[in-house]
Write an enzyme that holds these catalytic residues in place. Structure first.
Site, PDB file in Angstrom:
ATOM      1  N   HIS A  94       3.746  -5.802  -3.241  1.00 25.88           N
ATOM      2  CA  HIS A  94       3.773  -4.539  -2.485  1.00 25.88           C
ATOM      3  C   HIS A  94       3.605  -3.393  -3.481  1.00 25.88           C
ATOM      4  O   HIS A  94       4.537  -3.014  -4.184  1.00 25.88           O
ATOM      5  CB  HIS A  94       5.104  -4.416  -1.752  1.00 25.88           C
ATOM      6  CG  HIS A  94       5.149  -3.302  -0.752  1.00 25.88           C
ATOM      7  ND1 HIS A  94       4.136  -2.381  -0.588  1.00 25.88           N
ATOM      8  CD2 HIS A  94       6.095  -2.962   0.164  1.00 25.88           C
ATOM      9  CE1 HIS A  94       4.470  -1.533   0.378  1.00 25.88           C
ATOM     10  NE2 HIS A  94       5.649  -1.864   0.846  1.00 25.88           N
ATOM     11  N   ASN A 105       6.266   8.726   1.539  1.00 21.88           N
ATOM     12  CA  ASN A 105       7.283   8.709   0.492  1.00 21.88           C
ATOM     13  C   ASN A 105       6.960   9.694  -0.630  1.00 21.88           C
ATOM     14  O   ASN A 105       7.262   9.436  -1.792  1.00 21.88           O
ATOM     15  CB  ASN A 105       7.417   7.296  -0.095  1.00 21.88           C
ATOM     16  CG  ASN A 105       8.775   6.699   0.188  1.00 21.88           C
ATOM     17  OD1 ASN A 105       9.729   7.439   0.377  1.00 21.88           O
ATOM     18  ND2 ASN A 105       8.853   5.383   0.220  1.00 21.88           N
ATOM     19  N   ARG A 128      -1.241  -5.522  -2.265  1.00 26.81           N
ATOM     20  CA  ARG A 128      -1.392  -4.502  -1.217  1.00 26.81           C
ATOM     21  C   ARG A 128      -1.348  -3.107  -1.826  1.00 26.81           C
ATOM     22  O   ARG A 128      -0.404  -2.762  -2.550  1.00 26.81           O
ATOM     23  CB  ARG A 128      -0.271  -4.633  -0.180  1.00 26.81           C
ATOM     24  CG  ARG A 128      -0.544  -3.763   1.036  1.00 26.81           C
ATOM     25  CD  ARG A 128       0.412  -4.013   2.188  1.00 26.81           C
ATOM     26  NE  ARG A 128      -0.295  -3.794   3.451  1.00 26.81           N
ATOM     27  CZ  ARG A 128       0.239  -3.276   4.544  1.00 26.81           C
ATOM     28  NH1 ARG A 128       1.497  -2.921   4.572  1.00 26.81           N
ATOM     29  NH2 ARG A 128      -0.493  -3.104   5.629  1.00 26.81           N
ATOM     30  N   GLY A 167       0.119  -4.270  12.399  1.00 30.83           N
ATOM     31  CA  GLY A 167       1.557  -4.056  12.235  1.00 30.83           C
ATOM     32  C   GLY A 167       2.251  -3.869  13.562  1.00 30.83           C
ATOM     33  O   GLY A 167       2.805  -4.800  14.144  1.00 30.83           O
TER      34      GLY A 167
HETATM   35  C1  LIG Z   1       8.429  -0.962  11.434  1.00 31.65           C
HETATM   36  C2  LIG Z   1       7.464  -0.966  10.292  1.00 31.65           C
HETATM   37  C3  LIG Z   1       7.843  -1.537   9.089  1.00 31.65           C
HETATM   38  C4  LIG Z   1       6.932  -1.620   8.028  1.00 31.65           C
HETATM   39  N1  LIG Z   1       7.289  -2.278   6.897  1.00 31.65           N
HETATM   40  C5  LIG Z   1       6.381  -2.507   5.908  1.00 31.65           C
HETATM   41  C6  LIG Z   1       6.692  -3.346   4.811  1.00 31.65           C
HETATM   42  O1  LIG Z   1       7.769  -3.936   4.724  1.00 31.65           O
HETATM   43  N2  LIG Z   1       5.740  -3.502   3.860  1.00 31.65           N
HETATM   44  C7  LIG Z   1       4.513  -2.887   3.932  1.00 31.65           C
HETATM   45  O2  LIG Z   1       3.677  -3.061   3.047  1.00 31.65           O
HETATM   46  N3  LIG Z   1       4.201  -2.104   4.991  1.00 31.65           N
HETATM   47  C8  LIG Z   1       5.095  -1.928   5.993  1.00 31.65           C
HETATM   48  N4  LIG Z   1       4.751  -1.197   7.095  1.00 31.65           N
HETATM   49  C9  LIG Z   1       3.360  -0.739   7.245  1.00 31.65           C
HETATM   50  C10 LIG Z   1       2.561  -1.770   8.063  1.00 31.65           C
HETATM   51  O3  LIG Z   1       2.390  -2.985   7.341  1.00 31.65           O
HETATM   52  C11 LIG Z   1       1.165  -1.232   8.446  1.00 31.65           C
HETATM   53  O4  LIG Z   1       0.475  -0.868   7.275  1.00 31.65           O
HETATM   54  C12 LIG Z   1       1.287  -0.019   9.367  1.00 31.65           C
HETATM   55  O5  LIG Z   1       2.151  -0.295  10.458  1.00 31.65           O
HETATM   56  C13 LIG Z   1      -0.067   0.373   9.910  1.00 31.65           C
HETATM   57  O6  LIG Z   1      -0.632  -0.687  10.639  1.00 31.65           O
HETATM   58  P1  LIG Z   1      -0.663  -0.655  12.255  1.00 31.65           P
HETATM   59  O7  LIG Z   1      -1.421   0.580  12.641  1.00 31.65           O
HETATM   60  O8  LIG Z   1      -1.362  -1.929  12.647  1.00 31.65           O
HETATM   61  O9  LIG Z   1       0.765  -0.602  12.734  1.00 31.65           O
HETATM   62  C14 LIG Z   1       5.643  -1.066   8.158  1.00 31.65           C
HETATM   63  C15 LIG Z   1       5.284  -0.463   9.367  1.00 31.65           C
HETATM   64  C16 LIG Z   1       6.159  -0.420  10.423  1.00 31.65           C
HETATM   65  C17 LIG Z   1       5.719   0.161  11.730  1.00 31.65           C
END
Ligand SMILES: Cc1cc2nc3c(=O)[nH]c(=O)nc-3n(C[C@H](O)[C@H](O)[C@H](O)COP(=O)(O)O)c2cc1C
Length: 377
Positions: A184, A244, A236, A329
């Protein structure tokens, strides 16, 4: 109507895993690890088993590599024996369903609090008081959402120890039955804090020019490759990511350099987050997938793209040849059977943001699969 000619449902080999489709579950922090100990338990097993599919790939939620890497209450770790045992039960359930699973390895860096690390002061590339003083930055602790603790800059002599923590976590991921590991290096956590120049003001071998800022990430990749071999390791990144409090003066040069430098390893994949999504929020609804398109011309291996994709735009990005797989996600949160829904063109259920990071089964394992919904209706 089934998407018979769909690229999303054509097979591909990744990480040595013979995938039958390209609808990947993106890493999603959900704060349901058992306490104390940040241990994956039966509730997490049920959640991941619900989302497993034959020939489908799941990337775990971000998983901490050591006690001092922690920064999010309820996130699981992969440094204790109990955690390895907990993950073993989960990888077994996913494998039993014919799926594959990769562990996302995480050090939160400055995005942390001493109540979560249980003592150690959070660390970063450099000290940025503006980060912990900003009341809009909140981190999850046992006492609720609070501003992060003041952090310190990693000493040069600290860095090898953290690389070793990554290596040990990778060994544990193997013992836990995973099919590979993902670093990550996005969303403003430790490695991203070293990459981007608004948070890295160092003047040693890990700061200044891009090659120096990328050094830590490349050392971590090297350590993971020493455990797993290159074809079981993914990275990633979030090019242009501002989540952040991140930013960089020349993100194209920075992330282009990273993609190019990773070529020498022959990795399983590069996982790109589109900048139209910041963390868990879409900020550019109508923006296309620009980062993936650009990095495709630089990175030699397979690309997983992510961030704001819908079934039709996912199909389109594969059709254009800009990526090989698409990670979803938020849709995976509320659609445990997402690949089947997309394959059959069934409607997608809405997610409830208020239960993203709560600590129990509500909003976690109670989203039904489509067929169950239609039988009840
Ligand atoms: C509830 C939540 C938790 C997430 N936790 C992580 C994580 O642990 N690691 C990470 O790389 N991205 C995390 N993300 C980012 C997602 O992997 C993804 O990049 C983001 O949701 C955008 O994709 P989507 O439009 O399909 O939701 C998180 C996103 C959400 C909504």
């Amino acid at each position: 109507m089934e998407l018979a000619m769909s690229k999303l449902f054509s097979p591909i080999e990744l990480d040595g895993a013979p995938l039958l489709h390209r609808v990947v579950m993106a890493p999603l922090t959900r704060s349901r690890a058992e306490q104390p100990g940040d241990t994956p338990g039966p509730l997490m097993r049920e959640y991941y088993a619900q989302r497993a599919s034959k020939g489908g790939l799941i990337i775990t939620e971000a998983t901490t590599i050591s006690p001092s890497a922690r920064g999010w209450f309820g996130a699981p770790g992969i440094y204790s024996d109990a955690q390895v045992e907990g993950w073993k039960a989960i990888t077994s359930a996913v494998h039993a369903a014919g799926g594959f699973m990769i562990s996302q390895l995480w050090h939160t860096g400055r995005s942390s609090h001493v109540d979560v690390t249980e003592g150690p002061v959070p660390v970063s590339a450099s000290v940025s008081p503006a980060y912990w003083e900003d009341p809009t930055h909140l981190t999850s602790t046992p006492g609720g959402w609070v501003q992060p603790s003041p952090h310190r800059a990693l000493a040069l002599s600290d860095i090898a120890g953290i690389v070793e923590d990554y290596r040990r976590a990778a060994v544990n991921a193997k013992a836990a039955g995973f099919d590979g590991v993902e670093v990550h290096s996005a969303n403003g956590y430790l490695l991203d804090q070293f990459l981007q120049d608004n948070s890295n003001h160092r003047s040693d071998a890990y700061g200044g020019p891009i090659e120096n800022r990328a050094r830590f990430l490349l050392e971590v990749v090297e350590a993971l490759v020493s455990v797993w071999g290159p074809d079981r390791v993914g990275v990633r990144i979030g090019p242009g990511g501002r989540w952040n409090d991140m930013s960089d003066s020349d993100p194209d040069a920075l992330f282009g350099y990273i993609a190019g430098s990773l070529n020498r390893f022959g990795l399983a994949y590069l996982h790109v987050i589109e900048p139209r999504v910041q963390g868990n929020i879409v900020v550019g609804e109508d923006r296309g997938p620009v980062a993936t398109q650009r990095l495709r011309t630089i990175f030699d291996g397979k690309i997983i793209t992510s961030g704001g994709f819908e079934p039709d735009t996912a199909e389109a990005v594969l059709d254009r040849g800009d990526a090989d797989l698409v990670a979803f996600g938020r849709h995976f949160i509320s659609n445990p059977d997402l690949p089947e829904r997309i394959r059959n063109n069934w409607p997608l259920a809405d997610y409830d943001r208020s239960t993203f990071y709560t600590f129990d089964s509500k909003g976690y394992v109670d989203y039904p699969p489509y067929e169950a919904v239609s039988q009840v209706a």
